[in-house]
Design a protein around this motif. Structure first.
Motif, PDB file in Angstrom:
ATOM      1  N   UNK A 204       0.962  -1.285   0.051  1.00  0.00           N
ATOM      2  CA  UNK A 204      -0.038   0.064   0.029  1.00  0.00           C
ATOM      3  C   UNK A 204       1.083   1.258  -0.059  1.00  0.00           C
ATOM      4  N   UNK A 205       0.663   2.268  -1.043  1.00  0.00           N
ATOM      5  CA  UNK A 205       1.607   3.414  -1.277  1.00  0.00           C
ATOM      6  C   UNK A 205       0.610   4.399  -1.077  1.00  0.00           C
ATOM      7  N   UNK A 206       0.757   5.344  -0.119  1.00  0.00           N
ATOM      8  CA  UNK A 206       0.455   6.632   0.051  1.00  0.00           C
ATOM      9  C   UNK A 206      -1.024   6.623  -0.198  1.00  0.00           C
ATOM     10  N   UNK A 207      -1.910   5.941   0.337  1.00  0.00           N
ATOM     11  CA  UNK A 207      -3.087   5.851   0.031  1.00  0.00           C
ATOM     12  C   UNK A 207      -4.134   7.001   0.798  1.00  0.00           C
ATOM     13  N   UNK A 208      -4.851   7.496  -0.065  1.00  0.00           N
ATOM     14  CA  UNK A 208      -5.598   8.473   0.440  1.00  0.00           C
ATOM     15  C   UNK A 208      -7.150   8.224   0.045  1.00  0.00           C
ATOM     16  N   UNK A 209      -8.038   8.383   1.025  1.00  0.00           N
ATOM     17  CA  UNK A 209      -9.262   8.042   0.605  1.00  0.00           C
ATOM     18  C   UNK A 209     -10.561   8.640   1.315  1.00  0.00           C
ATOM     19  N   UNK A 210     -11.502   8.876   0.881  1.00  0.00           N
ATOM     20  CA  UNK A 210     -12.749   9.802   1.531  1.00  0.00           C
ATOM     21  C   UNK A 210     -13.985   9.160   1.240  1.00  0.00           C
ATOM     22  N   UNK A 211     -14.856   9.493   2.341  1.00  0.00           N
ATOM     23  CA  UNK A 211     -16.282   9.111   2.178  1.00  0.00           C
ATOM     24  C   UNK A 211     -16.861   9.645   0.827  1.00  0.00           C
ATOM     25  N   UNK A 212     -17.597   8.825   0.102  1.00  0.00           N
ATOM     26  CA  UNK A 212     -18.021   9.221  -1.156  1.00  0.00           C
ATOM     27  C   UNK A 212     -19.068  10.231  -0.981  1.00  0.00           C
ATOM     28  N   UNK A 213     -20.002  10.077  -0.271  1.00  0.00           N
ATOM     29  CA  UNK A 213     -21.098  10.972  -0.103  1.00  0.00           C
ATOM     30  C   UNK A 213     -20.755  12.226   0.698  1.00  0.00           C
ATOM     31  N   UNK A 214     -19.896  12.464   1.550  1.00  0.00           N
ATOM     32  CA  UNK A 214     -19.730  13.528   2.518  1.00  0.00           C
ATOM     33  C   UNK A 214     -18.310  14.225   1.962  1.00  0.00           C
ATOM     34  N   UNK A 215     -17.651  13.393   1.257  1.00  0.00           N
ATOM     35  CA  UNK A 215     -16.215  14.019   0.873  1.00  0.00           C
ATOM     36  C   UNK A 215     -15.251  13.926   2.067  1.00  0.00           C
ATOM     37  N   UNK A 216     -15.621  13.545   3.268  1.00  0.00           N
ATOM     38  CA  UNK A 216     -14.836  13.357   4.413  1.00  0.00           C
ATOM     39  C   UNK A 216     -13.651  12.434   4.045  1.00  0.00           C
ATOM     40  N   UNK A 217     -12.450  13.186   4.381  1.00  0.00           N
ATOM     41  CA  UNK A 217     -11.291  12.349   4.140  1.00  0.00           C
ATOM     42  C   UNK A 217     -10.842  11.325   5.349  1.00  0.00           C
ATOM     43  N   UNK A 218     -10.591  10.052   5.261  1.00  0.00           N
ATOM     44  CA  UNK A 218     -10.361   9.174   6.281  1.00  0.00           C
ATOM     45  C   UNK A 218      -9.143   8.801   6.211  1.00  0.00           C
ATOM     46  N   UNK A 219      -8.597   8.331   5.096  1.00  0.00           N
ATOM     47  CA  UNK A 219      -7.158   8.020   4.850  1.00  0.00           C
ATOM     48  C   UNK A 219      -6.569   9.040   4.317  1.00  0.00           C
ATOM     49  N   UNK A 220      -5.267   9.150   4.782  1.00  0.00           N
ATOM     50  CA  UNK A 220      -4.501  10.396   4.662  1.00  0.00           C
ATOM     51  C   UNK A 220      -3.045   9.905   4.269  1.00  0.00           C
ATOM     52  N   UNK A 221      -2.922   9.002   3.475  1.00  0.00           N
ATOM     53  CA  UNK A 221      -1.510   8.743   3.095  1.00  0.00           C
ATOM     54  C   UNK A 221      -1.040   7.383   3.972  1.00  0.00           C
ATOM     55  N   UNK A 222      -1.552   6.419   3.525  1.00  0.00           N
ATOM     56  CA  UNK A 222      -1.253   5.207   4.183  1.00  0.00           C
ATOM     57  C   UNK A 222      -0.310   4.258   3.444  1.00  0.00           C
TER      58      UNK A 222
END
Lengths: 251, 507, 429
Positions: free
Chosen positions: A4-22
């Protein structure tokens, strides 16, 4: 195995960022543990790896043996050897547990170009595995997870893992809702699958599961990132001191 | 109705119910009649009567015209027959369409000048003294200190609004709360814009009749962003004989506003059935919320089905704006015949409608009541909880519609509708219509019918609770989810009513 | 009361091309005339009638059957492996050449024409009688029309346990066949009979089956309405169930432009059981499937179940109108009703009116109705275990239908139909 490389992800509907570079690399045959406080993004990471809807990866990558996981459908990831033991196994009324297992196994065998197992062979195969997990015939007949106790659901997850024989197993808070005996059973089931090649990512809030499934590497996750990585002693440190110090240190 | 200051809000409601039940005697608490000199228009219905009502209310020409059009339309319509209710044919020409207390013709200067019988009526209704004075129109009453929580009251006595309390205080917040007759004169633009926009003049037989002959009712306007500083309340009372009451309520909740509105109804015991055909229209704009609670305790008729109110009511809320929200709560214990379906048009995106209902029928009462949830906008939500209790030889029907239109994507409905039967001569019926026209919406409907549980009953009896009290207790438990949706003062009143309504249903 | 003009005209137009069958005994003639009078008094359904609010009766009202292309199936017909007594109808007319001999131990079986021509045939107590009883409180004028005009059908009397099921096979040879069939069945005290039905029958089909189950009798009915796309069908079952008797019926429907299956059951004896179930797979905007059920409890301690499941896609419409009526005194009734739809896309729709009407207090009656899409969480769970999406959807679809399929008591028949369902689901990929 899993990279896993620099993984950023957010909740699709709310746009809230959950993963900030794993960033995370799990080598073949190793057991990695991810610990962290509630809301740190541990479960989200497992869902994104398994391909659940509702999350958008905004940056970074995740590969299994060099193959891009994020582009695949959930069933393709499973066929590629990824398995997620759910924190909350899903109840599916009307679908028998055996039918479920057999459909899953044969789908994967088909995807891998193998022959489907005959009903007789399959039955024998599953019964053996079920026995060691103390899953009786009655439980196999019932609809998937319907009316199962918390412990039964988790044991059923491990049974699926044993039947499907994945190469990369992710266990999401498998210890939640388990008493000591049930936890031992589950851990034995997992340990039985350790063969030097198969890898594990064990996500947990508490150290106690790691007493039974000895990790090679322990990561601490907080606020969408891995903030510290160490050996099994790191888990003990958390057990004794809690997360507060580690979090303060990271900030 | 119960007054505000008489009731302390407390925990332990169940125990209290038992005590209240024990303390109460007499079957229909509000069954007295007030001998007040009343001014009637002649019996019967024709264009002259429609014009007279309009003239008595000092209405502008456009309103008179509106009524006359409604009347013309009504003459082409026939009474609906689909509800599971039976009653002798109503002679619409044998009714008075206008009656008002004579004492209202001049405003009293002090409490001494108020018709003591009118005051006594309010007292019996449980309206606090200060509010009695305001209702009676006593000068300066508004400025007197009041105790406890404030509730502004509009009282409608037969055809006429006799007074509204706390008007000035509400005005400071920008809230308009007055008789609709007054609103037609004072705020014609608002009335013109909204009247008939939720329940069209042509909507149904009774609503069209109401449009032609409504004599009064309440009007509420909550301006944008305003949280109404107190609960608004209307008491309706039918006093005069052979009189139909046709009140009309119009509530407008502008953007981002909130109001909780309570409605109570009583009528004296009379051998002859009386007609009540009301219309309530609610307009809810973006982000606004309206709670509308009703305790309907019109005279239900006697044990043999003689007399009572025929209650044909059209209530509808239109959630026009996004995230608009409406909650209907009703406790229907009175009336000989009830025909009533408070509905929600969920037009705005993510708008929400809720309907909580208790309908109790005993003796010869008949109720056909429920709701319509019309989902037009995406992400809309609705919830229906209906509890029907049938005793004696009564018939109790839940009738409802849940409609998911093609554009109402990702919407949800949950409906729970339970019926309880007490005795083997009554009936409980469920007639839901479910229409789903898109697949991202989820609709769930559940209904059960059962009798009072033998084990629960035995348990209560073995603890020394009398049979009627035990039934009241169990029925209150059965209704709990709806009772909890009521404002506290009303919840107490409703619990007592549940018990009283079921008197004589066991043994 | 005179019928509205539109209704009277439509009824007259529909009746014009029909003629009453000849050669019946006096009692049969009388029954047919009574039925004709019922039709005249009620008039045939119109779109605005309450019980036709969701299904447009236009195609059933037209004087001629709407043309329906012939459908040739590439699979074995259902029940092929089952040992059964075959009665074959072609375009609604019995074909003795294709049928087995109408003899079977424990049964008396003959044609409708034969039974109705006999002066003292037992069927006089049933023919048109159960249909007439079933006209209240809801009018079913197409059934009365059937009683008046149907010349074809079978008449079965079971006196013991039938050695094998009676299988009614409906073949179709023309694009315009307009069939009326009327079956009369009596299951005597303690007897046991299974009736199977399958096949497209006609471009337009109107059937009535009157089933009189005497005390302690048992009647099982399993029916398929297959993949014939364009056919239209209005079927009616009128059953009377005696003390301790059992009535169980299951229908599997796949396609057909219009299907209206009406079941009217009157439970008159104590401790009786009546189950009606249906599973349906609807595909396409021309698919309209309507289950209309009315169960009356008029006895003590009886149980009834209505289980209806519909899977709809590509604009298909599914309808359920079900009612449990518990009459005064029918204490200890256990009534259950469930109607559910699984909408596989946004164009399909489900319209339901599940009713309870209850006049006895010591009862436990419930109904549930749901509509929605595939459960996304379950779908993800299956996919995360490696099951491809389409297969996962099929599995969840079968699971959804399971409660209805479980109502088939005979395991061999149940397996046959389950296998068929799986095959039908697969062919859609």
């Amino acid at each position: 195995m899993l990279t896993i490389n620099n993984l950023h992800a957010e909740l699709e509907e709310e746009g809230k960022q959950i993963l900030k570079g794993v960033d995370l690399v799990v080598e073949p045959g190793k057991v990695h543990a991810i610990m962290g406080p509630n809301g740190s993004g541990k479960s989200t990471l497992s869902y994104i790896l398994a391909g659940r809807d509702g999350y958008a990866v905004t940056e970074g990558s995740a590969t299994l043996d060099g193959v891009d996981l994020l582009e695949m459908a959930p069933e393709e990831r499973a066929a590629a050897g990824l398995f997620l033991a759910f924190q909350y196994p899903v109840e599916i009324p009307g679908v028998g547990n055996m039918t479920f297992l057999r459909t899953a196994l044969n789908a994967q065998r088909k995807a891998q170009g193998q022959e489907e197992l005959s009903a007789g062979d399959f039955l024998k195969f599953v019964r053996e595995k079920a026995k060691t997990l103390k899953i009786d015939a009655e439980m196999l007949k019932r609809p998937v997870n319907v009316g199962f106790s918390g412990g039964e659901k988790k044991r059923n997850e491990i049974l699926q893992m044993q039947v499907l024989e994945p190469k990369m197993c992710i266990l999401d808070e498998t210890d939640s809702g388990l008493d000591v005996d049930a936890m031992k059973l589950v851990a034995e089931g997992v340990n039985g699958l350790r063969d030097g090649k198969r890898s594990f990512l064990v996500i947990t809030h508490y150290q106690r599961l790691l007493d039974h499934i000895q990790p090679d590497v322990v990561h601490i996750m907080a606020n969408g990132r891995i903030i510290r990585t160490g050996g099994p002693e790191l888990a003990l440190e958390v057990e004794n001191n809690g997360y507060a110090d580690l979090l303060a240190e990271a900030n | 109705m119960s007054s505000v200051k008489e009731i302390e809000v407390r925990e332990g409601v169940d125990r209290e119910t038992v005590e209240k039940v024990a303390a109460l005697s007499g079957k229909y608490k509000h069954g007295w009649e007030t001998e007040i000199e009343t001014e009637y228009a002649p019996k019967g219905l024709n264009t002259d009567i429609v014009r007279l009502i309009s003239e008595k209310n000092g209405e502008p020409a456009w309103m008179t015209e509106w009524r006359l059009q409604a009347f013309a339309r009504w003459q082409t319509m026939t009474e609906p027959k689909w509800a599971m209710v039976n009653y002798p044919e109503i002679d619409f020409q044998d009714q008075y369409y206008y009656a008002r207390p004579k004492s209202m013709m001049q405003k009293p200067k002090s409490l001494d000048e108020v018709d003591p019988k009118l005051l006594a009526t309010y007292a019996k209704l449980g309206i606090p003294l200060k509010e009695q004075m305001i209702l009676a129109g006593v000068d300066g009453a508004e400025d007197m200190p009041s105790e406890g929580r404030k509730v502004a009251v509009d009282a409608v006595f037969d055809s006429v609004s006799v007074g509204t309390t706390f008007k000035e205080e509400l005005k400071k917040a920008g809230v308009i709360f007055c008789a609709i007759s007054e609103a037609i004169r004072e705020y014609p633009d608002l009335v013109k814009k909204y009247l008939g926009s939720v329940v069209p003049v042509t909507d149904n037989y009774y609503a069209t009749l109401n449009s032609a002959v409504f004599s009064d009712g309440s009007f509420v306007y909550i301006p944008p962003g305003v949280r109404c500083p107190m609960e608004l309340s209307t008491y309706f009372r039918i006093n005069a004989e052979n009189t139909g009451q046709f009140e009309r309520t119009l509530i407008i909740a502008d953007k981002g506003s909130f109001v909780s509105y309570l409605e109570g109804c009583t009528a004296p015991k009379r051998d002859q059935a009386q007609l009540h055909a009301a219309v309530v229209e609610i307009v809810i704009e973006e982000d606004a919320e309206v709670k509308y609670s009703t305790v309907q305790n019109w005279y239900p008729g006697d044990e043999n089905g003689k007399g009572g109110i025929y209650n044909f009511v059209t209530k509808r809320a239109d959630c026009r704006g996004d995230r608009a929200k409406v909650m209907w709560t009703q406790v229907e214990t009175g009336s000989a015949v009830t025909w009533k379906y408070p509905s929600c048009i969920l037009r705005g995106e993510a708008s929400q409608g809720e309907f909580y209902s208790i309908a109790i029928t005993n003796n010869m009462q008949q109720a056909d009541t429920g709701t319509k949830m019309v989902h037009l906008g995406a992400n809309t939500r609705s919830r229906i909880v209906s509890k029907g209790i049938s005793a004696g030889q009564a018939q109790n029907t839940y009738r409802g519609l849940v409609s998911m239109h093609p554009k109402a994507k990702n919407s949800r409905n949950y409906t729970q509708c339970d019926s309880l039967l007490i005795g083997d001569k009554c009936g409980a019926h469920t007639v839901p219509y479910i229409e789903v026209k898109n697949n991202s919406s989820r609709v769930e409907h559940e209904a059960t019918t059962s009798k009072v549980d033998d084990d629960q009953m035995f348990y209560c009896l073995s603890r020394g609770i009398g049979e009627e009290e035990a039934v009241a207790l169990i029925v209150n438990g059965f209704c709990k989810e709806v009772l909890q949706a009521l404002p506290m003062e009303f919840a107490m009143e409703a619990q007592q009513l549940v018990a009283i309504s079921l008197e004589g249903s066991v043994g | 009361m005179a019928l509205p003009k539109l209704k009277a005209d439509a009824t007259e137009a529909r009746l014009a091309p029909l003629s009453l069958p000849q050669g019946g005994a006096a009692w049969a003639e009388a029954a047919r005339h009574d039925a004709l009078n019922r039709v005249g008094a009620m008039g045939l359904p119109a779109r605005r009638d309450e019980y036709w609010r969701y299904t447009n009766p236009a195609d059933l009202l037209s004087p001629q059957a709407p043309r329906a292309a012939l459908f040739v199936s590439d699979e074995l017909p259902p029940f092929d492996a089952v040992d059964r007594l075959k009665v074959v109808f072609v375009d609604g007319v019995i074909d003795p050449a294709q049928s087995d001999d109408l003899t079977l131990a424990g049964l008396e079986i003959t044609t409708l024409a034969d039974a109705l021509s006999q002066d003292a045939h037992w069927s006089r107590e049933v023919f048109g009688q159960l249909e007439a009883r079933g006209q209240k409180p809801v009018e079913r004028a197409f059934a009365a029309l059937n009683t008046a005009f149907a010349a074809e059908g079978v008449v079965i009397r079971a006196m013991g346990k039938a050695a094998k099921p009676v299988s009614l096979i409906y073949r179709r040879s023309t694009e315009t066949a307009d069939a009326l069939m009327h079956h009369v069945i009596r299951v005597e005290s303690g007897a046991d009979l299974s009736v199977l039905e399958n096949g497209p029958a006609a471009a337009r089909l109107n059937t009535v089956m009157e089933v009189d189950v005497a005390d302690g009798g048992a009647f099982h009915h399993v029916r398929t309405q297959g993949r014939d796309r364009e056919r239209r069908a209005a079927t009616h079952i009128f059953a009377r169930v005696g003390e301790g008797a059992t009535y169980k019926s299951f229908t599997l429907t796949v396609n057909g432009a219009l299907t209206r299956n009406e079941t009217v059951i009157e439970i008159l004896g104590d401790d009786a059981v009546a189950h009606v179930a249906g599973a349906c797979l609807g595909d396409g905007a021309d698919f309209n499937h309507d289950d209309t059920v009315f169960i009356t409890h008029d006895a003590l301690r009886c149980e009834s179940r209505q289980v209806f499941k519909k899977v709809l896609k590509n604009g298909a419409t599914g309808i359920f109108q079900g009612k449990i009526l518990v009459k005064p005194g029918a204490q200890k009734t256990d009534g259950y009703q469930i109607s559910q739809s699984l909408l596989l896309d946004d164009d399909s729709q489900f319209l339901a009116k599940p009713e309870l009407e209850i006049y006895a207090d010591d009862v436990a009656c419930s109904h549930g109705s749901t509509s929605g899409a595939i459960d996304e969480t379950a779908l993800f769970y299956l996919r995360s275990r490696g099951v491809p999406e389409k297969e996962a959807v099929d599995l969840l679809t079968l699971a959804f239908l399971a409660e209805a399929m479980d109502e088939i008591e005979d395991q061999a028949l149940a397996d046959d139909l389950r296998g068929r369902l799986v095959a039908w689901l697969r062919r859609r990929h």
